[in-house]
Design a protein around this motif. Structure first.
Motif, PDB file in Angstrom:
ATOM      1  N   SER A   4       0.820  -1.220   0.000  1.00  0.00           N
ATOM      2  CA  SER A   4       0.000   0.000   0.000  1.00  0.00           C
ATOM      3  C   SER A   4       0.854   1.270   0.000  1.00  0.00           C
ATOM      4  CB  SER A   4      -0.957   0.010   1.192  1.00  0.00           C
ATOM      5  OG  SER A   4      -0.248   0.131   2.401  1.00  0.00           O
ATOM      6  N   LEU A   5       2.142   1.134   0.311  1.00  0.00           N
ATOM      7  CA  LEU A   5       3.044   2.297   0.301  1.00  0.00           C
ATOM      8  C   LEU A   5       3.821   2.414  -1.007  1.00  0.00           C
ATOM      9  CD1 LEU A   5       4.397   2.133   3.957  1.00  0.00           C
ATOM     10  CD2 LEU A   5       2.698   3.708   3.016  1.00  0.00           C
ATOM     11  N   SER A   6       3.513   1.556  -1.973  1.00  0.00           N
ATOM     12  CA  SER A   6       4.196   1.627  -3.266  1.00  0.00           C
ATOM     13  C   SER A   6       3.916   2.984  -3.901  1.00  0.00           C
ATOM     14  CB  SER A   6       3.722   0.449  -4.110  1.00  0.00           C
ATOM     15  OG  SER A   6       3.283   0.821  -5.343  1.00  0.00           O
ATOM     16  N   GLY A   7       4.930   3.551  -4.523  1.00  0.00           N
ATOM     17  CA  GLY A   7       4.797   4.873  -5.126  1.00  0.00           C
ATOM     18  C   GLY A   7       5.045   6.007  -4.154  1.00  0.00           C
ATOM     19  N   THR A   8       5.374   5.671  -2.893  1.00  0.00           N
ATOM     20  CA  THR A   8       5.702   6.702  -1.909  1.00  0.00           C
ATOM     21  C   THR A   8       7.204   6.660  -1.641  1.00  0.00           C
ATOM     22  OG1 THR A   8       5.500   5.318   0.073  1.00  0.00           O
ATOM     23  CG2 THR A   8       3.453   6.302  -0.791  1.00  0.00           C
ATOM     24  N   LEU A   9       7.688   7.659  -0.946  1.00  0.00           N
ATOM     25  CA  LEU A   9       9.098   7.668  -0.568  1.00  0.00           C
ATOM     26  C   LEU A   9       9.456   6.475   0.327  1.00  0.00           C
ATOM     27  CD1 LEU A   9       9.597  11.464   0.201  1.00  0.00           C
ATOM     28  CD2 LEU A   9      10.374  10.195  -1.795  1.00  0.00           C
ATOM     29  N   TYR A  10       8.466   5.959   1.056  1.00  0.00           N
ATOM     30  CA  TYR A  10       8.726   4.846   1.970  1.00  0.00           C
ATOM     31  C   TYR A  10       9.030   3.548   1.226  1.00  0.00           C
ATOM     32  CZ  TYR A  10       6.860   8.121   5.330  1.00  0.00           C
ATOM     33  OH  TYR A  10       6.654   9.230   6.102  1.00  0.00           O
ATOM     34  N   ALA A  11       8.579   3.408   0.008  1.00  0.00           N
ATOM     35  CA  ALA A  11       8.834   2.195  -0.773  1.00  0.00           C
ATOM     36  C   ALA A  11      10.338   1.956  -0.941  1.00  0.00           C
ATOM     37  CB  ALA A  11       8.147   2.277  -2.124  1.00  0.00           C
ATOM     38  N   ALA A  12      11.123   3.026  -0.952  1.00  0.00           N
ATOM     39  CA  ALA A  12      12.579   2.903  -1.112  1.00  0.00           C
ATOM     40  C   ALA A  12      13.241   2.232   0.091  1.00  0.00           C
ATOM     41  CB  ALA A  12      13.197   4.276  -1.348  1.00  0.00           C
TER      42      ALA A  12
END
Length: 72
Positions: free
Chosen positions: A34-42
């Motif tokens: 659900s965090l894909s595409g956010t800075l957290y995905a990295a």
């Protein structure tokens, strides 16, 4: 002795919400899809920095229980 993780506020919130967890085998970060595409995905796959003293490291049983609850 049981130790936790020192996380900045936003990561602590995501951890509490089950959006990030730690893989106990590799001691690396897992991130919810659900965090894909956010800075957290990295953060996916980033290793934890651990103390040299094994007694000061995060509790693997607690990390495992959290991961099971988070379903990551």
């Amino acid at each position: 002795m049981s130790n936790g993780l020192l996380l900045r506020a936003d990561l602590h919130t995501l951890f509490d919400l089950g959006q990030i967890a730690i893989d106990v085998d590799s001691l690396s970060v897992l991130v919810s899809p659900s965090l894909s595409g956010t800075l957290y995905a990295a953060l996916e796959g980033c290793p934890l920095h651990q103390p040299r003293d094994p007694l000061a490291r995060p509790n693997p049983i607690a990390l495992s229980a959290h991961r099971a609850w988070a379903k990551l």
